[in-house]
Design a protein around this motif. Sequence first.
Motif, PDB file in Angstrom:
ATOM      1  N   ARG A 177       0.828  -1.203   0.000  1.00  0.00           N
ATOM      2  CA  ARG A 177       0.000   0.000   0.000  1.00  0.00           C
ATOM      3  C   ARG A 177       0.868   1.262   0.000  1.00  0.00           C
ATOM      4  O   ARG A 177       0.574   2.226  -0.706  1.00  0.00           O
ATOM      5  CB  ARG A 177      -0.926  -0.014   1.205  1.00  0.00           C
ATOM      6  CG  ARG A 177      -1.922   1.121   1.215  1.00  0.00           C
ATOM      7  CD  ARG A 177      -2.817   1.044   2.390  1.00  0.00           C
ATOM      8  NE  ARG A 177      -2.019   1.224   3.600  1.00  0.00           N
ATOM      9  CZ  ARG A 177      -2.501   1.283   4.814  1.00  0.00           C
ATOM     10  NH1 ARG A 177      -3.775   1.117   5.012  1.00  0.00           N
ATOM     11  NH2 ARG A 177      -1.731   1.471   5.845  1.00  0.00           N
ATOM     12  N   THR A 178       1.955   1.240   0.767  1.00  0.00           N
ATOM     13  CA  THR A 178       2.859   2.390   0.803  1.00  0.00           C
ATOM     14  C   THR A 178       3.476   2.630  -0.563  1.00  0.00           C
ATOM     15  O   THR A 178       3.597   3.778  -1.005  1.00  0.00           O
ATOM     16  CB  THR A 178       3.969   2.156   1.853  1.00  0.00           C
ATOM     17  OG1 THR A 178       3.362   1.969   3.128  1.00  0.00           O
ATOM     18  CG2 THR A 178       4.916   3.330   1.921  1.00  0.00           C
ATOM     19  N   TRP A 179       3.869   1.559  -1.230  1.00  0.00           N
ATOM     20  CA  TRP A 179       4.466   1.684  -2.545  1.00  0.00           C
ATOM     21  C   TRP A 179       3.482   2.320  -3.528  1.00  0.00           C
ATOM     22  O   TRP A 179       3.852   3.165  -4.328  1.00  0.00           O
ATOM     23  CB  TRP A 179       4.916   0.312  -3.044  1.00  0.00           C
ATOM     24  CG  TRP A 179       5.730   0.387  -4.287  1.00  0.00           C
ATOM     25  CD1 TRP A 179       7.063   0.595  -4.382  1.00  0.00           C
ATOM     26  CD2 TRP A 179       5.247   0.272  -5.627  1.00  0.00           C
ATOM     27  NE1 TRP A 179       7.436   0.623  -5.698  1.00  0.00           N
ATOM     28  CE2 TRP A 179       6.348   0.420  -6.481  1.00  0.00           C
ATOM     29  CE3 TRP A 179       3.996   0.058  -6.193  1.00  0.00           C
ATOM     30  CZ2 TRP A 179       6.224   0.370  -7.861  1.00  0.00           C
ATOM     31  CZ3 TRP A 179       3.880   0.009  -7.562  1.00  0.00           C
ATOM     32  CH2 TRP A 179       4.987   0.154  -8.384  1.00  0.00           C
ATOM     33  N   ILE A 180       2.224   1.920  -3.460  1.00  0.00           N
ATOM     34  CA  ILE A 180       1.197   2.484  -4.343  1.00  0.00           C
ATOM     35  C   ILE A 180       0.988   3.970  -4.036  1.00  0.00           C
ATOM     36  O   ILE A 180       0.862   4.791  -4.953  1.00  0.00           O
ATOM     37  CB  ILE A 180      -0.122   1.681  -4.227  1.00  0.00           C
ATOM     38  CG1 ILE A 180       0.081   0.284  -4.810  1.00  0.00           C
ATOM     39  CG2 ILE A 180      -1.268   2.400  -4.919  1.00  0.00           C
ATOM     40  CD1 ILE A 180      -1.047  -0.669  -4.553  1.00  0.00           C
ATOM     41  N   PHE A 181       0.971   4.334  -2.746  1.00  0.00           N
ATOM     42  CA  PHE A 181       0.852   5.749  -2.380  1.00  0.00           C
ATOM     43  C   PHE A 181       2.034   6.551  -2.914  1.00  0.00           C
ATOM     44  O   PHE A 181       1.871   7.651  -3.424  1.00  0.00           O
ATOM     45  CB  PHE A 181       0.760   5.923  -0.864  1.00  0.00           C
ATOM     46  CG  PHE A 181      -0.590   5.630  -0.293  1.00  0.00           C
ATOM     47  CD1 PHE A 181      -1.753   5.944  -0.980  1.00  0.00           C
ATOM     48  CD2 PHE A 181      -0.716   5.049   0.951  1.00  0.00           C
ATOM     49  CE1 PHE A 181      -2.997   5.675  -0.448  1.00  0.00           C
ATOM     50  CE2 PHE A 181      -1.952   4.779   1.496  1.00  0.00           C
ATOM     51  CZ  PHE A 181      -3.090   5.088   0.796  1.00  0.00           C
ATOM     52  N   LEU A 182       3.236   5.997  -2.768  1.00  0.00           N
ATOM     53  CA  LEU A 182       4.426   6.691  -3.266  1.00  0.00           C
ATOM     54  C   LEU A 182       4.358   6.881  -4.777  1.00  0.00           C
ATOM     55  O   LEU A 182       4.681   7.955  -5.293  1.00  0.00           O
ATOM     56  CB  LEU A 182       5.692   5.918  -2.899  1.00  0.00           C
ATOM     57  CG  LEU A 182       6.205   6.100  -1.480  1.00  0.00           C
ATOM     58  CD1 LEU A 182       7.358   5.145  -1.217  1.00  0.00           C
ATOM     59  CD2 LEU A 182       6.624   7.516  -1.234  1.00  0.00           C
ATOM     60  N   LEU A 183       3.946   5.867  -5.476  1.00  0.00           N
ATOM     61  CA  LEU A 183       3.832   5.959  -6.926  1.00  0.00           C
ATOM     62  C   LEU A 183       2.813   7.034  -7.325  1.00  0.00           C
ATOM     63  O   LEU A 183       3.059   7.838  -8.213  1.00  0.00           O
ATOM     64  CB  LEU A 183       3.442   4.603  -7.521  1.00  0.00           C
ATOM     65  CG  LEU A 183       3.364   4.520  -9.023  1.00  0.00           C
ATOM     66  CD1 LEU A 183       4.726   4.809  -9.637  1.00  0.00           C
ATOM     67  CD2 LEU A 183       2.877   3.149  -9.443  1.00  0.00           C
ATOM     68  N   GLY A 184       1.685   7.062  -6.635  1.00  0.00           N
ATOM     69  CA  GLY A 184       0.675   8.087  -6.909  1.00  0.00           C
ATOM     70  C   GLY A 184       1.192   9.492  -6.630  1.00  0.00           C
ATOM     71  O   GLY A 184       0.943  10.424  -7.400  1.00  0.00           O
ATOM     72  N   MET A 185       1.945   9.646  -5.533  1.00  0.00           N
ATOM     73  CA  MET A 185       2.492  10.957  -5.208  1.00  0.00           C
ATOM     74  C   MET A 185       3.551  11.387  -6.219  1.00  0.00           C
ATOM     75  O   MET A 185       3.656  12.575  -6.549  1.00  0.00           O
ATOM     76  CB  MET A 185       3.072  10.948  -3.804  1.00  0.00           C
ATOM     77  CG  MET A 185       2.018  11.028  -2.729  1.00  0.00           C
ATOM     78  SD  MET A 185       2.743  11.322  -1.120  1.00  0.00           S
ATOM     79  CE  MET A 185       2.651   9.694  -0.428  1.00  0.00           C
ATOM     80  N   VAL A 186       4.331  10.444  -6.713  1.00  0.00           N
ATOM     81  CA  VAL A 186       5.336  10.773  -7.733  1.00  0.00           C
ATOM     82  C   VAL A 186       4.640  11.246  -9.005  1.00  0.00           C
ATOM     83  O   VAL A 186       5.035  12.252  -9.609  1.00  0.00           O
ATOM     84  CB  VAL A 186       6.254   9.568  -8.012  1.00  0.00           C
ATOM     85  CG1 VAL A 186       7.064   9.770  -9.271  1.00  0.00           C
ATOM     86  CG2 VAL A 186       7.177   9.326  -6.836  1.00  0.00           C
ATOM     87  N   LEU A 187       3.604  10.542  -9.426  1.00  0.00           N
ATOM     88  CA  LEU A 187       2.882  10.941 -10.634  1.00  0.00           C
ATOM     89  C   LEU A 187       2.221  12.307 -10.461  1.00  0.00           C
ATOM     90  O   LEU A 187       2.269  13.151 -11.365  1.00  0.00           O
ATOM     91  CB  LEU A 187       1.848   9.879 -10.999  1.00  0.00           C
ATOM     92  CG  LEU A 187       2.414   8.528 -11.441  1.00  0.00           C
ATOM     93  CD1 LEU A 187       1.295   7.524 -11.641  1.00  0.00           C
ATOM     94  CD2 LEU A 187       3.242   8.683 -12.692  1.00  0.00           C
ATOM     95  N   LEU A 188       1.623  12.540  -9.309  1.00  0.00           N
ATOM     96  CA  LEU A 188       1.017  13.848  -9.046  1.00  0.00           C
ATOM     97  C   LEU A 188       2.086  14.931  -9.008  1.00  0.00           C
ATOM     98  O   LEU A 188       1.891  16.032  -9.535  1.00  0.00           O
ATOM     99  CB  LEU A 188       0.248  13.810  -7.725  1.00  0.00           C
ATOM    100  CG  LEU A 188      -0.514  15.067  -7.346  1.00  0.00           C
ATOM    101  CD1 LEU A 188      -1.538  15.424  -8.416  1.00  0.00           C
ATOM    102  CD2 LEU A 188      -1.186  14.886  -6.011  1.00  0.00           C
ATOM    103  N   GLY A 189       3.222  14.634  -8.425  1.00  0.00           N
ATOM    104  CA  GLY A 189       4.325  15.592  -8.398  1.00  0.00           C
ATOM    105  C   GLY A 189       4.838  15.912  -9.786  1.00  0.00           C
ATOM    106  O   GLY A 189       5.186  17.064 -10.081  1.00  0.00           O
ATOM    107  N   MET A 190       4.872  14.906 -10.652  1.00  0.00           N
ATOM    108  CA  MET A 190       5.305  15.150 -12.032  1.00  0.00           C
ATOM    109  C   MET A 190       4.330  16.079 -12.749  1.00  0.00           C
ATOM    110  O   MET A 190       4.744  16.974 -13.489  1.00  0.00           O
ATOM    111  CB  MET A 190       5.446  13.822 -12.784  1.00  0.00           C
ATOM    112  CG  MET A 190       6.638  13.009 -12.335  1.00  0.00           C
ATOM    113  SD  MET A 190       6.683  11.329 -12.977  1.00  0.00           S
ATOM    114  CE  MET A 190       6.624  11.589 -14.730  1.00  0.00           C
ATOM    115  N   LEU A 191       3.042  15.886 -12.516  1.00  0.00           N
ATOM    116  CA  LEU A 191       2.040  16.766 -13.132  1.00  0.00           C
ATOM    117  C   LEU A 191       2.165  18.192 -12.605  1.00  0.00           C
ATOM    118  O   LEU A 191       2.074  19.154 -13.376  1.00  0.00           O
ATOM    119  CB  LEU A 191       0.637  16.227 -12.869  1.00  0.00           C
ATOM    120  CG  LEU A 191       0.272  14.941 -13.596  1.00  0.00           C
ATOM    121  CD1 LEU A 191      -1.084  14.434 -13.120  1.00  0.00           C
ATOM    122  CD2 LEU A 191       0.264  15.155 -15.090  1.00  0.00           C
TER     123      LEU A 191
END
Length: 87
Positions: free
Chosen positions: A2-16
Amino acid sequence: MRTWIFLLGMVLLGMLLARELHDTTVPLGFALALLLLAVLKARLVVLDFLGMRFGPRPLRIGLLAWPSFFALVAAAKALIGAVSLVG
């Protein structure tokens, strides 16, 4: 997992958000949101991936204070830049 999925989502949002920061008319809120995401990602990495959730308290505080300090400095720099552009 779950943490990995949250991190991935935050990275994608940060890229946007970072894509929007190249425009000079972007509100200061985008920059502050990007800094907040960075601190939240650092927190997840320290607590979950480094295993500090139940680790020594002084080390955990230090590892969380380090990125928070730099995010606050970057936010202050962005605020000063925004105020000097207005004034």
